[in-house]
Design a protein around this motif. Structure first.
Motif, mmCIF file in Angstrom:
data_model
loop_
_atom_site.group_PDB
_atom_site.id
_atom_site.type_symbol
_atom_site.label_atom_id
_atom_site.label_comp_id
_atom_site.label_asym_id
_atom_site.label_seq_id
_atom_site.Cartn_x
_atom_site.Cartn_y
_atom_site.Cartn_z
ATOM 1 N N TYR A 248 -4.451 -28.156 -20.934
ATOM 2 C CA TYR A 248 -4.227 -29.602 -21.026
ATOM 3 C C TYR A 248 -3.459 -30.067 -19.795
ATOM 4 O O TYR A 248 -2.388 -29.525 -19.478
ATOM 5 C CB TYR A 248 -3.430 -29.946 -22.275
ATOM 6 C CG TYR A 248 -3.209 -31.434 -22.460
ATOM 7 C CD1 TYR A 248 -4.241 -32.244 -22.942
ATOM 8 C CD2 TYR A 248 -1.996 -32.035 -22.158
ATOM 9 C CE1 TYR A 248 -4.068 -33.606 -23.108
ATOM 10 C CE2 TYR A 248 -1.804 -33.402 -22.326
ATOM 11 C CZ TYR A 248 -2.848 -34.176 -22.807
ATOM 12 O OH TYR A 248 -2.668 -35.534 -22.969
ATOM 13 N N VAL A 249 -4.031 -31.038 -19.097
ATOM 14 C CA VAL A 249 -3.331 -31.693 -17.995
ATOM 15 C C VAL A 249 -2.910 -33.074 -18.477
ATOM 16 O O VAL A 249 -3.755 -33.892 -18.860
ATOM 17 C CB VAL A 249 -4.211 -31.796 -16.739
ATOM 18 C CG1 VAL A 249 -3.508 -32.630 -15.662
ATOM 19 C CG2 VAL A 249 -4.541 -30.406 -16.194
ATOM 20 N N ASP A 250 -1.621 -33.308 -18.483
ATOM 21 C CA ASP A 250 -1.084 -34.597 -18.922
ATOM 22 C C ASP A 250 -1.193 -35.584 -17.763
ATOM 23 O O ASP A 250 -0.538 -35.414 -16.730
ATOM 24 C CB ASP A 250 0.374 -34.423 -19.350
ATOM 25 C CG ASP A 250 0.918 -35.630 -20.104
ATOM 26 O OD1 ASP A 250 0.337 -36.729 -19.956
ATOM 27 O OD2 ASP A 250 1.921 -35.483 -20.822
ATOM 28 N N GLY A 267 1.598 -23.247 -27.090
ATOM 29 C CA GLY A 267 1.122 -22.161 -26.243
ATOM 30 C C GLY A 267 -0.142 -22.495 -25.486
ATOM 31 O O GLY A 267 -0.904 -21.596 -25.106
ATOM 32 N N VAL A 268 -0.385 -23.787 -25.241
ATOM 33 C CA VAL A 268 -1.558 -24.229 -24.479
ATOM 34 C C VAL A 268 -1.163 -24.301 -23.004
ATOM 35 O O VAL A 268 -0.162 -24.932 -22.662
ATOM 36 C CB VAL A 268 -2.044 -25.605 -24.974
ATOM 37 C CG1 VAL A 268 -3.132 -26.163 -24.059
ATOM 38 C CG2 VAL A 268 -2.558 -25.499 -26.409
ATOM 39 N N PRO A 269 -1.912 -23.660 -22.093
ATOM 40 C CA PRO A 269 -1.604 -23.769 -20.664
ATOM 41 C C PRO A 269 -1.604 -25.241 -20.249
ATOM 42 O O PRO A 269 -2.521 -25.994 -20.598
ATOM 43 C CB PRO A 269 -2.738 -23.005 -19.985
ATOM 44 C CG PRO A 269 -3.267 -22.094 -21.052
ATOM 45 C CD PRO A 269 -3.094 -22.813 -22.346
ATOM 46 N N THR A 270 -0.599 -25.656 -19.512
ATOM 47 C CA THR A 270 -0.459 -27.084 -19.256
ATOM 48 C C THR A 270 0.225 -27.366 -17.935
ATOM 49 O O THR A 270 0.928 -26.510 -17.375
ATOM 50 C CB THR A 270 0.330 -27.754 -20.403
ATOM 51 O OG1 THR A 270 0.312 -29.178 -20.246
ATOM 52 C CG2 THR A 270 1.780 -27.283 -20.435
ATOM 53 N N ALA A 271 0.008 -28.567 -17.445
ATOM 54 C CA ALA A 271 0.687 -29.107 -16.271
ATOM 55 C C ALA A 271 0.582 -30.623 -16.378
ATOM 56 O O ALA A 271 -0.156 -31.150 -17.218
ATOM 57 C CB ALA A 271 0.059 -28.605 -14.975
ATOM 58 N N ALA A 272 1.303 -31.329 -15.532
ATOM 59 C CA ALA A 272 1.283 -32.793 -15.571
ATOM 60 C C ALA A 272 1.047 -33.349 -14.174
ATOM 61 O O ALA A 272 1.400 -32.725 -13.165
ATOM 62 C CB ALA A 272 2.582 -33.336 -16.152
#
Length: 359
Positions: A248-250, A267-272
């Motif tokens: 998920y990219v915020d 625990g979802v790989p993420t960045a913003a």
């Protein structure tokens, strides 16, 4: 008489000496050669005693009744091949990620045991939203130097064909998930995720949007300034992404977004997103945004920008991308930044902070 006695004593001594010498002389050493087989075989020149022993062994082995032979200990069978566990499938965000040469990536250096040997690169990811609607600039975006990350609206046109063409060009794919904004006058599109929807309806829309094409690594929010502040909605989204192995990219369409935090909790790989490139469609605004992007990347080691398929954005990127690479920035898909940030979070002691020449 005395002489005879002396000679007799000398003869006795000599005989005793010869006897002792004969007793202490080792027998002749047999020459032999080992043959590697089962049972072991010795071949070559053997003395008579060895030959007799071998002959007796042959007789014993061949003349022994079969029942008696069966009772003899048998050589151990070969060890069976070990049963290996089945390969663990990669999550979709890694399986569909666009591969880039390591060339000093922190996580790759650490894996190879050389984290302190080379300086780490400064990474920049460019995400282009709103792809798939038939913009006249879609082809221009595809022809920009790869790898970019292209996010396609799930209600776009001919998405399987469009996304396949983008992937063939070396770009990474995401789903641009429509979510409700604050403004009731702004329509996020069909099958959008909206506050107030029942659980089953929202999940149905989410899954429908995820089934419009494949080969993507995850999603980022289209609009969503209202929905991304809804804790229950974000939990539903992240639970589904976790099940599917997606990231998920915020987009951070609001500073109060719960997207990145909820993704981390699940625990979802993420960045913003760090910088919006084209809030204003002027060359001056986009140029200033790209400079801000460089500063963010130098400050933090990586940065993510979001732009759109607009003429001013495409023209600016076409000019800026090769210049940024000459400055030493690495243009990478968004998955590479997430890998890097995950590594830095989990193994900060191995991070190489040697970008002084770029700062």
């Amino acid at each position: 008489m005395k002489q005879k006695k002396i000679l007799s004593l000398a003869g006795i001594a000599l005989c005793a000496l010869l006897t002792i010498s004969a007793r202490n002389t080792p027998p002749p050493v047999a020459e032999y050669e080992l043959k590697w087989s089962w049972p072991p075989v010795i071949s070559g020149k053997q003395d008579a005693a060895a030959a007799d022993v071998a002959a007796q062994a042959e007789v014993i082995e061949t003349d022994m009744p079969a029942d008696d032979l069966a009772e003899l200990p048998q050589p151990s069978p070969l060890r069976p091949a070990p049963i290996l566990p089945e390969a663990v499938p990669l999550p979709a965000w890694l399986k569909n990620a666009v591969a880039v040469p390591a060339r000093g990536m922190r996580h790759e250096l650490a894996k190879n045991g050389s984290a302190a040997a080379l300086p780490s690169p400064v990474l920049i990811a460019i995400v282009i939203d709103d792809m798939g609607l038939g913009s006249s600039y879609n082809d221009d975006v595809l022809n920009l130097p790869a790898p970019l990350t292209l996010s396609y609206l799930p209600y776009g046109e001919n998405l399987p064909q469009q996304t396949a063409a983008a992937h063939d060009k070396g770009h990474e794919l995401m789903v641009h998930m429509p979510m409700q904004p604050d403004s009731h006058a702004t329509d996020p599109g069909p099958a959008a995720l909206r506050a107030g929807q029942k659980h089953d309806e929202m999940l149905k829309n989410l899954r429908r949007n995820l089934e419009q094409f494949d080969g993507y690594v995850g999603i980022n929010n289209h609009m969503g300034s209202l929905l991304s502040r809804d804790s229950d909605a974000m939990k539903l989204v992240m639970a589904e992404l976790k099940t599917r192995g997606l990231l998920y990219v915020d987009s951070r369409t609001t500073p109060e977004s719960l997207g990145e935090k909820t993704a981390e909790d699940y625990g979802v790989p993420t960045a913003a997103r760090d910088v919006f490139l084209d809030h204003e469609e002027t060359p001056e605004f986009v140029a200033a945004a790209l400079l801000r992007l460089e500063r963010e990347a130098l400050k933090n080691g990586s940065a993510i920008a979001i732009g759109h398929p607009k003429g001013v954005t495409v023209a600016a990127l076409r000019d800026w991308l090769p210049k940024a690479q000459k400055k030493g920035f690495r243009i990478v898909p968004v998955t590479e930044i997430i890998k890097q940030r995950q590594f830095e979070k989990n193994a900060p002691q191995l991070v190489v902070a040697n970008n002084a020449e770029l700062r």
